[in-house]
Design a protein around this motif. Structure first.
Motif, PDB file in Angstrom:
ATOM      1  N   HIS A  25     -24.252  29.874  21.399  1.00  0.00           N
ATOM      2  CA  HIS A  25     -23.365  30.916  21.907  1.00  0.00           C
ATOM      3  C   HIS A  25     -24.239  32.090  22.329  1.00  0.00           C
ATOM      4  O   HIS A  25     -25.078  32.553  21.552  1.00  0.00           O
ATOM      5  CB  HIS A  25     -22.371  31.339  20.825  1.00  0.00           C
ATOM      6  N   PRO A  26     -24.088  32.580  23.559  1.00  0.00           N
ATOM      7  CA  PRO A  26     -24.993  33.617  24.050  1.00  0.00           C
ATOM      8  C   PRO A  26     -24.877  34.960  23.337  1.00  0.00           C
ATOM      9  O   PRO A  26     -25.822  35.753  23.378  1.00  0.00           O
ATOM     10  CB  PRO A  26     -24.627  33.757  25.531  1.00  0.00           C
ATOM     11  N   LEU A  27     -23.768  35.232  22.658  1.00  0.00           N
ATOM     12  CA  LEU A  27     -23.628  36.500  21.950  1.00  0.00           C
ATOM     13  C   LEU A  27     -23.907  36.381  20.461  1.00  0.00           C
ATOM     14  O   LEU A  27     -24.532  37.253  19.871  1.00  0.00           O
ATOM     15  CB  LEU A  27     -22.219  37.078  22.167  1.00  0.00           C
ATOM     16  N   THR A  28     -23.433  35.313  19.838  1.00  0.00           N
ATOM     17  CA  THR A  28     -23.589  35.169  18.386  1.00  0.00           C
ATOM     18  C   THR A  28     -24.835  34.378  17.999  1.00  0.00           C
ATOM     19  O   THR A  28     -25.278  34.456  16.857  1.00  0.00           O
ATOM     20  CB  THR A  28     -22.367  34.457  17.772  1.00  0.00           C
ATOM     21  N   GLY A  29     -25.355  33.577  18.930  1.00  0.00           N
ATOM     22  CA  GLY A  29     -26.500  32.723  18.626  1.00  0.00           C
ATOM     23  C   GLY A  29     -26.141  31.485  17.829  1.00  0.00           C
ATOM     24  O   GLY A  29     -27.012  30.694  17.482  1.00  0.00           O
ATOM     25  N   LYS A  30     -24.851  31.282  17.539  1.00  0.00           N
ATOM     26  CA  LYS A  30     -24.429  30.105  16.768  1.00  0.00           C
ATOM     27  C   LYS A  30     -24.543  28.851  17.628  1.00  0.00           C
ATOM     28  O   LYS A  30     -24.345  28.891  18.840  1.00  0.00           O
ATOM     29  CB  LYS A  30     -22.999  30.279  16.255  1.00  0.00           C
ATOM     30  N   LEU A  31     -24.836  27.722  16.958  1.00  0.00           N
ATOM     31  CA  LEU A  31     -25.040  26.444  17.623  1.00  0.00           C
ATOM     32  C   LEU A  31     -23.776  25.589  17.561  1.00  0.00           C
ATOM     33  O   LEU A  31     -23.216  25.380  16.488  1.00  0.00           O
ATOM     34  CB  LEU A  31     -26.202  25.690  16.963  1.00  0.00           C
ATOM     35  N   TYR A  32     -23.351  25.095  18.715  1.00  0.00           N
ATOM     36  CA  TYR A  32     -22.198  24.206  18.824  1.00  0.00           C
ATOM     37  C   TYR A  32     -22.671  22.879  19.396  1.00  0.00           C
ATOM     38  O   TYR A  32     -23.588  22.837  20.212  1.00  0.00           O
ATOM     39  CB  TYR A  32     -21.126  24.814  19.739  1.00  0.00           C
ATOM     40  N   ALA A  33     -22.028  21.790  18.968  1.00  0.00           N
ATOM     41  CA  ALA A  33     -22.415  20.463  19.452  1.00  0.00           C
ATOM     42  C   ALA A  33     -21.192  19.583  19.639  1.00  0.00           C
ATOM     43  O   ALA A  33     -20.222  19.676  18.879  1.00  0.00           O
ATOM     44  CB  ALA A  33     -23.382  19.793  18.465  1.00  0.00           C
ATOM     45  N   THR A  34     -21.264  18.727  20.647  1.00  0.00           N
ATOM     46  CA  THR A  34     -20.246  17.694  20.818  1.00  0.00           C
ATOM     47  C   THR A  34     -20.613  16.534  19.907  1.00  0.00           C
ATOM     48  O   THR A  34     -21.787  16.358  19.555  1.00  0.00           O
ATOM     49  CB  THR A  34     -20.196  17.198  22.280  1.00  0.00           C
ATOM     50  N   GLU A  35     -19.630  15.754  19.519  1.00  0.00           N
ATOM     51  CA  GLU A  35     -19.895  14.578  18.695  1.00  0.00           C
ATOM     52  C   GLU A  35     -18.976  13.446  19.135  1.00  0.00           C
ATOM     53  O   GLU A  35     -17.770  13.619  19.241  1.00  0.00           O
ATOM     54  CB  GLU A  35     -19.668  14.894  17.218  1.00  0.00           C
ATOM     55  N   ASN A  36     -19.575  12.303  19.401  1.00  0.00           N
ATOM     56  CA  ASN A  36     -18.828  11.104  19.777  1.00  0.00           C
ATOM     57  C   ASN A  36     -18.563  10.282  18.533  1.00  0.00           C
ATOM     58  O   ASN A  36     -19.495   9.859  17.839  1.00  0.00           O
ATOM     59  CB  ASN A  36     -19.634  10.267  20.774  1.00  0.00           C
ATOM     60  N   GLY A  37     -17.294  10.034  18.241  1.00  0.00           N
ATOM     61  CA  GLY A  37     -16.916   9.223  17.092  1.00  0.00           C
ATOM     62  C   GLY A  37     -17.241   7.755  17.329  1.00  0.00           C
ATOM     63  O   GLY A  37     -17.521   7.335  18.447  1.00  0.00           O
ATOM     64  N   ARG A  38     -17.182   6.976  16.272  1.00  0.00           N
ATOM     65  CA  ARG A  38     -17.523   5.559  16.397  1.00  0.00           C
ATOM     66  C   ARG A  38     -16.388   4.760  17.017  1.00  0.00           C
ATOM     67  O   ARG A  38     -15.270   5.249  17.176  1.00  0.00           O
ATOM     68  CB  ARG A  38     -17.930   4.984  15.047  1.00  0.00           C
ATOM     69  N   ASP A  39     -16.662   3.531  17.366  1.00  0.00           N
ATOM     70  CA  ASP A  39     -15.677   2.639  17.966  1.00  0.00           C
ATOM     71  C   ASP A  39     -15.066   1.726  16.908  1.00  0.00           C
ATOM     72  O   ASP A  39     -15.466   1.722  15.756  1.00  0.00           O
ATOM     73  CB  ASP A  39     -16.332   1.791  19.060  1.00  0.00           C
ATOM     74  N   TRP A  40     -14.105   0.943  17.330  1.00  0.00           N
ATOM     75  CA  TRP A  40     -13.494  -0.150  16.578  1.00  0.00           C
ATOM     76  C   TRP A  40     -12.534   0.290  15.480  1.00  0.00           C
ATOM     77  O   TRP A  40     -12.264  -0.453  14.552  1.00  0.00           O
ATOM     78  CB  TRP A  40     -14.556  -1.116  16.034  1.00  0.00           C
ATOM     79  N   LEU A  41     -11.977   1.497  15.599  1.00  0.00           N
ATOM     80  CA  LEU A  41     -10.899   1.912  14.699  1.00  0.00           C
ATOM     81  C   LEU A  41      -9.583   2.040  15.452  1.00  0.00           C
ATOM     82  O   LEU A  41      -8.630   2.617  14.942  1.00  0.00           O
ATOM     83  CB  LEU A  41     -11.232   3.243  14.014  1.00  0.00           C
ATOM     84  N   GLY A  42      -9.533   1.530  16.676  1.00  0.00           N
ATOM     85  CA  GLY A  42      -8.330   1.612  17.492  1.00  0.00           C
ATOM     86  C   GLY A  42      -8.449   2.656  18.575  1.00  0.00           C
ATOM     87  O   GLY A  42      -9.481   3.300  18.738  1.00  0.00           O
ATOM     88  N   ASP A  43      -7.371   2.803  19.315  1.00  0.00           N
ATOM     89  CA  ASP A  43      -7.377   3.714  20.456  1.00  0.00           C
ATOM     90  C   ASP A  43      -7.387   5.191  20.067  1.00  0.00           C
ATOM     91  O   ASP A  43      -7.803   6.028  20.857  1.00  0.00           O
ATOM     92  CB  ASP A  43      -6.156   3.457  21.347  1.00  0.00           C
ATOM     93  N   ASP A  44      -6.931   5.530  18.869  1.00  0.00           N
ATOM     94  CA  ASP A  44      -6.757   6.935  18.529  1.00  0.00           C
ATOM     95  C   ASP A  44      -7.604   7.435  17.358  1.00  0.00           C
ATOM     96  O   ASP A  44      -7.420   8.569  16.914  1.00  0.00           O
ATOM     97  CB  ASP A  44      -5.273   7.200  18.255  1.00  0.00           C
TER      98      ASP A  44
END
Length: 189
Positions: A22-41
């Protein structure tokens, strides 16, 4: 630097592809891809606020501290997902969030200032495809809004957004690895 004396900053993140400070707070954010094979949702894809020393639960937990009993068959005296840090924002499973960036440009309307733009690359194994768009997250109330769509039409994939950058003029540049394009999104007023 030779990679000596490395330490773990945070653990329990699965496939954290995109990261942005974050350009003002300096906090780090990240995307995360969940695993497969637990269904569509399940499990949800995530946006996480990554903080030093925190454990985000993977592979035993996902999302808002949900125990992945399909993966982890162990028996516990207490909930193993009680201590790990839950996700900041849950997204539709299999959306595949990749690149992200905060908007502090000068050309979009004021309500966009400080918002987080995230590219959803799109699903590969969901019955009804999802993703294939850019979302905007209001960082004040953490609500998620569609921002740029149209890369999925009638089941046909026309584009797969990968990353987003804010240009000097306040427009957005978006990379698409489906067709090898860079899109410029600007506000015309």
């Amino acid at each position: 630097m030779k990679g000596n004396n490395c330490t773990v900053f945070a653990s329990g993140l699965r496939k954290a592809v995109g990261m942005a400070f974050h350009p003002l707070t300096g906090k780090l954010y990240a995307t995360e891809n969940g695993r497969d094979w637990l269904g569509d949702d399940l499990p949800p894809d995530e946006i996480n606020l990554v903080e030093e020393g925190k454990d985000y639960g993977w592979p035993v937990c996902y999302g808002k501290s949900i125990h992945d009993t399909d993966f982890d068959k162990s028996t516990y005296l207490r909930d193993p997902c009680e201590d790990p840090t839950p996700s900041l924002i849950d997204l539709q499973a299999h959306s595949a969030p990749l690149g992200l960036n905060f908007y502090y440009g000068g050309s979009f309307p004021e309500e966009y200032i400080g918002d987080l733009f995230v590219c959803l690359h799109g699903s590969w194994n969901r019955q009804e495809p999802t993703g294939y768009k850019i979302i905007r997250i209001n960082m004040t109330d953490l609500t998620v809004h569609d921002f740029a769509t149209g890369w999925l039409q009638n089941g046909n994939v026309l584009g797969r957004p990968v990353d987003v950058m804010v240009s000097e003029d306040g427009s957005l540049f978006v990379s698409d690895d489906n067709d090898g394009r860079i899109y410029r999104i600007y506000y015309a007023g």
